[in-house]
Design an enzyme around this catalytic site. Sequence first.
Site, PDB file in Angstrom:
ATOM      1  N   GLU A 113       0.841  -1.212   0.000  1.00  0.00           N
ATOM      2  CA  GLU A 113       0.000   0.000   0.000  1.00  0.00           C
ATOM      3  C   GLU A 113       0.867   1.248   0.000  1.00  0.00           C
ATOM      4  O   GLU A 113       1.996   1.199   0.471  1.00  0.00           O
ATOM      5  CB  GLU A 113      -0.816   0.070   1.302  1.00  0.00           C
ATOM      6  CG  GLU A 113      -1.838  -0.981   1.443  1.00  0.00           C
ATOM      7  CD  GLU A 113      -2.433  -0.980   2.849  1.00  0.00           C
ATOM      8  OE1 GLU A 113      -2.116  -0.093   3.663  1.00  0.00           O
ATOM      9  OE2 GLU A 113      -3.220  -1.893   3.109  1.00  0.00           O
ATOM     10  N   LYS A 115       2.359   4.452   1.494  1.00  0.00           N
ATOM     11  CA  LYS A 115       2.530   4.968   2.856  1.00  0.00           C
ATOM     12  C   LYS A 115       2.278   6.473   2.780  1.00  0.00           C
ATOM     13  O   LYS A 115       3.143   7.244   2.362  1.00  0.00           O
ATOM     14  CB  LYS A 115       3.935   4.678   3.390  1.00  0.00           C
ATOM     15  CG  LYS A 115       4.085   5.095   4.844  1.00  0.00           C
ATOM     16  CD  LYS A 115       5.387   4.601   5.428  1.00  0.00           C
ATOM     17  CE  LYS A 115       5.450   4.828   6.925  1.00  0.00           C
ATOM     18  NZ  LYS A 115       5.266   6.216   7.336  1.00  0.00           N
ATOM     19  N   ASP A 117       1.880  10.244   3.606  1.00  0.00           N
ATOM     20  CA  ASP A 117       2.644  11.077   4.524  1.00  0.00           C
ATOM     21  C   ASP A 117       1.723  12.130   5.146  1.00  0.00           C
ATOM     22  O   ASP A 117       1.634  13.249   4.670  1.00  0.00           O
ATOM     23  CB  ASP A 117       3.789  11.735   3.755  1.00  0.00           C
ATOM     24  CG  ASP A 117       4.851  12.260   4.689  1.00  0.00           C
ATOM     25  OD1 ASP A 117       4.765  11.984   5.898  1.00  0.00           O
ATOM     26  OD2 ASP A 117       5.770  12.939   4.209  1.00  0.00           O
ATOM     27  N   TYR A 222      -6.905   2.824   6.287  1.00  0.00           N
ATOM     28  CA  TYR A 222      -6.105   1.652   5.920  1.00  0.00           C
ATOM     29  C   TYR A 222      -6.269   0.437   6.828  1.00  0.00           C
ATOM     30  O   TYR A 222      -5.661  -0.599   6.567  1.00  0.00           O
ATOM     31  CB  TYR A 222      -4.631   2.004   5.761  1.00  0.00           C
ATOM     32  CG  TYR A 222      -4.011   2.728   6.939  1.00  0.00           C
ATOM     33  CD1 TYR A 222      -3.879   2.115   8.175  1.00  0.00           C
ATOM     34  CD2 TYR A 222      -3.552   4.033   6.817  1.00  0.00           C
ATOM     35  CE1 TYR A 222      -3.322   2.765   9.238  1.00  0.00           C
ATOM     36  CE2 TYR A 222      -2.981   4.697   7.882  1.00  0.00           C
ATOM     37  CZ  TYR A 222      -2.866   4.061   9.087  1.00  0.00           C
ATOM     38  OH  TYR A 222      -2.317   4.712  10.147  1.00  0.00           O
ATOM     39  N   LYS A 310      10.914   2.784   3.157  1.00  0.00           N
ATOM     40  CA  LYS A 310      11.024   4.248   3.071  1.00  0.00           C
ATOM     41  C   LYS A 310      11.832   4.626   1.844  1.00  0.00           C
ATOM     42  O   LYS A 310      12.933   4.096   1.646  1.00  0.00           O
ATOM     43  CB  LYS A 310      11.748   4.783   4.319  1.00  0.00           C
ATOM     44  CG  LYS A 310      10.952   4.675   5.606  1.00  0.00           C
ATOM     45  CD  LYS A 310       9.853   5.705   5.621  1.00  0.00           C
ATOM     46  CE  LYS A 310       9.310   5.980   6.993  1.00  0.00           C
ATOM     47  NZ  LYS A 310      10.184   6.603   7.927  1.00  0.00           N
ATOM     48  N   CYS A 404      31.770  40.313  12.436  1.00  0.00           N
ATOM     49  CA  CYS A 404      30.337  40.119  12.225  1.00  0.00           C
ATOM     50  C   CYS A 404      29.902  40.827  10.937  1.00  0.00           C
ATOM     51  O   CYS A 404      30.158  42.022  10.776  1.00  0.00           O
ATOM     52  CB  CYS A 404      29.559  40.673  13.416  1.00  0.00           C
ATOM     53  SG  CYS A 404      27.779  40.673  13.137  1.00  0.00           S
ATOM     54  N   CYS A 407      27.508  43.884  12.201  1.00  0.00           N
ATOM     55  CA  CYS A 407      27.905  45.013  13.050  1.00  0.00           C
ATOM     56  C   CYS A 407      29.411  45.218  13.077  1.00  0.00           C
ATOM     57  O   CYS A 407      29.904  46.172  13.677  1.00  0.00           O
ATOM     58  CB  CYS A 407      27.369  44.837  14.472  1.00  0.00           C
ATOM     59  SG  CYS A 407      28.221  43.557  15.392  1.00  0.00           S
ATOM     60  N   CYS A 422      28.822  36.340  17.134  1.00  0.00           N
ATOM     61  CA  CYS A 422      28.999  37.752  17.407  1.00  0.00           C
ATOM     62  C   CYS A 422      28.511  37.944  18.828  1.00  0.00           C
ATOM     63  O   CYS A 422      27.375  37.574  19.146  1.00  0.00           O
ATOM     64  CB  CYS A 422      28.136  38.568  16.438  1.00  0.00           C
ATOM     65  SG  CYS A 422      27.998  40.284  16.943  1.00  0.00           S
ATOM     66  N   CYS A 427      24.337  44.214  18.544  1.00  0.00           N
ATOM     67  CA  CYS A 427      24.378  43.863  17.117  1.00  0.00           C
ATOM     68  C   CYS A 427      22.959  43.932  16.541  1.00  0.00           C
ATOM     69  O   CYS A 427      22.047  43.262  17.043  1.00  0.00           O
ATOM     70  CB  CYS A 427      24.935  42.452  16.949  1.00  0.00           C
ATOM     71  SG  CYS A 427      24.761  41.834  15.271  1.00  0.00           S
TER      72      CYS A 427
END
Length: 668
Positions: A113, A115, A117, A222, A310, A404, A407, A422, A427
């Site tokens: 069957e 599967k 999701d 199912y 899977k 950074c 800044c 940072c 900042c």
Amino acid sequence: MDKPTEQTRVIELQQLLNQYNYEYHVLDTPSVSDEEYDSLMRELTQLEAKFPELKTADSPTQRVGGDVLANFEKVEHRTPMLSLGNAFNDADLRDFDRRVRQVVGDDVAYVCEMKIDGLAVSLRYQQGLFIQGTTRGDGTVGEGITENLKTIRSIPLRLSDPFDIEVRGEAFMPKKSFEALNEAKLVNDEMPFANPRNAAAGSLRQLDPKLAAKRNLDIYVYSIADLGETGVVSHSEGLDLLDQLGFKTNPERRTYSSIDEVITFVEGWVDKRPNLSYDIDGIVIKVDSLEQQAQLGFTAKSPRWAIAYKFRAEEVETKLIDIELSVGRTGVVTPTAILEPVKVAGTTVQRASLHNEDLIREKDIRIGDYVVVKKAGDIIPEVVNVLVDRRTGEEQAFHMPTECPECGSELVRLEDEVALRCINPRCPAQIREGLIHFVSRTAMNIEGLGEKVIAQLFQEKLITNVADIYKLEKDQLIKLERMGEKSADNLVNAIEASKQNSLEKLLFGLGIRHVGAKAAKTLAQHFETIDNLKRVTAGDLVAINEIGEKMADSIVTYFSAPEVSELIEELRGQGVNLEYKGPKAVKIDDSDSYFAGKTIVLTGKLERLSRNDAKTEIEAQGGKVTGSVSKSTDLVIAGEAAGSKLAKAAELGIEVWDEDRLIEELKK
Ligand code: IVH
């Protein structure tokens, strides 16, 4: 019409509309136009308003969504809702076949069957009437979502026979509805859902069934949970019975008697999968005979008579055009790959997090490279590897900056961390991200205040800290891009409403380091007001089960800062609630999660999640993450190259999972 005629008409309309509904949503063969259906529905709604006593529980008018609920009631499953063992390749399927044949002999038939999701749900019928629908929850106890499930038109409200029966199925959002929903979300500057499964789960967990009704969900049923007196002797007969009763079952099922045929079927779906109108993440293979199923029995978590194959994540090639840097709320600087747009597992991918410099070095990723991309767990885009053969010599090596990008202050690498940070508290990037966090759904949940709006408000210097959000006025909002009169009104109302949130939302929103949503709730329940919390010592905090030393120190340091006291006073002045409003009981409502109350150790290198993210996620679901394996450890998550901790776990007989399993369980 005289009264008796009108009453007969109500019954006639109910039957007619239920029939049309079944034809349209289950059989996919409508026999009337939408206009005709709508007009009959209007007629029925009016007549039922006149004769409320004729408004039966299975009337088609019951699908539009009833009253808003305060919460979902917990419902214990009469038969547990188990999960399935996984197979990832042919060898795993052959092993499964061997194990089955060892027990039941060679005369076996397998049903294969899709599967689906989505979200597992259980539906109970009494005398043929739909009386209760629940989520899977932890498999033993789920949540009652009957009203939301009634809005799924392929769920029959009354069966063709007056059976007492409980059935199981997967509720899902078709791909088209998902795309439309996300487009609408983007237009409204709301966070789109990552995938149809999350969208389906989010929709079914709406307390307002009217919202769920708008979401266009569907279901494939199912199995029958309790076959009792149905007289059914095989799974495939069970599915036929479900069809007869009026349920929607998936038509793509096939029965085979050899594992070779099963493997051919499974492989055939790898390519056909994108053509389906809904997402599948694999194929479920079940032993058909119920007698053989009984012989095979169950392990602690799953039946020995079934397995889920899977699919491997789809991998595609594209060019990495650039590497962009972003500074997060906690100052961590993250490199992101900017990709030539490419379709993977149903959506277009243009960006993939590269996490940190070590990963870039390890995979030797250079700007201009052709790379293989996949979506981990079909959700998170990821660069798998570089196609070295396609290099031209023009590719540019990438180096993390020493300053950074927002800044300019020097970046540091904290002990134990691969990430660069940072540490400048002023900042702008950190402040902006902190503001985005504050208004997010799990925190203060201010609808309409999305990332883009915050970025504009911050840019315009209309907000510099979270208290400023409460000073915003409609006139200021209207001037923003794409903000109309109505949205500005809605936003002002949403900001005002958020003042009434219970303390845990604010605590989480403040972004205190190491304090996730779950810890925020624990703190709010224990200390009840922010003023109490300001006075606590690290000792008081670690005395609480769920709180470790690191978090305790972080909380005390946070509240000792004078600017934090000022911020709290500002919030108080704006009328923001600073008290806990939830139930006093210490028990926290997280029983849905596998991780609730468990102690978990992470070891080895995790590939898909950063360690911090894994920890935050586990904690958000009620688990505690500790550093060393001991008798009190419930579970060890072992990444690549896990060493002594894994050995210790084996010695103590502690359950060990890999990262994929962790992510799968976190997503439930
Ligand atoms: S049978 C005893 N059949 O997959 C196990 N499950 O891990 C009964 N699922 O939680 C599950 N499609 O949500 C079964 N055709 C299918 C399915 C299916 C999707 C989901 C279900 C379950 C999970 C198994």
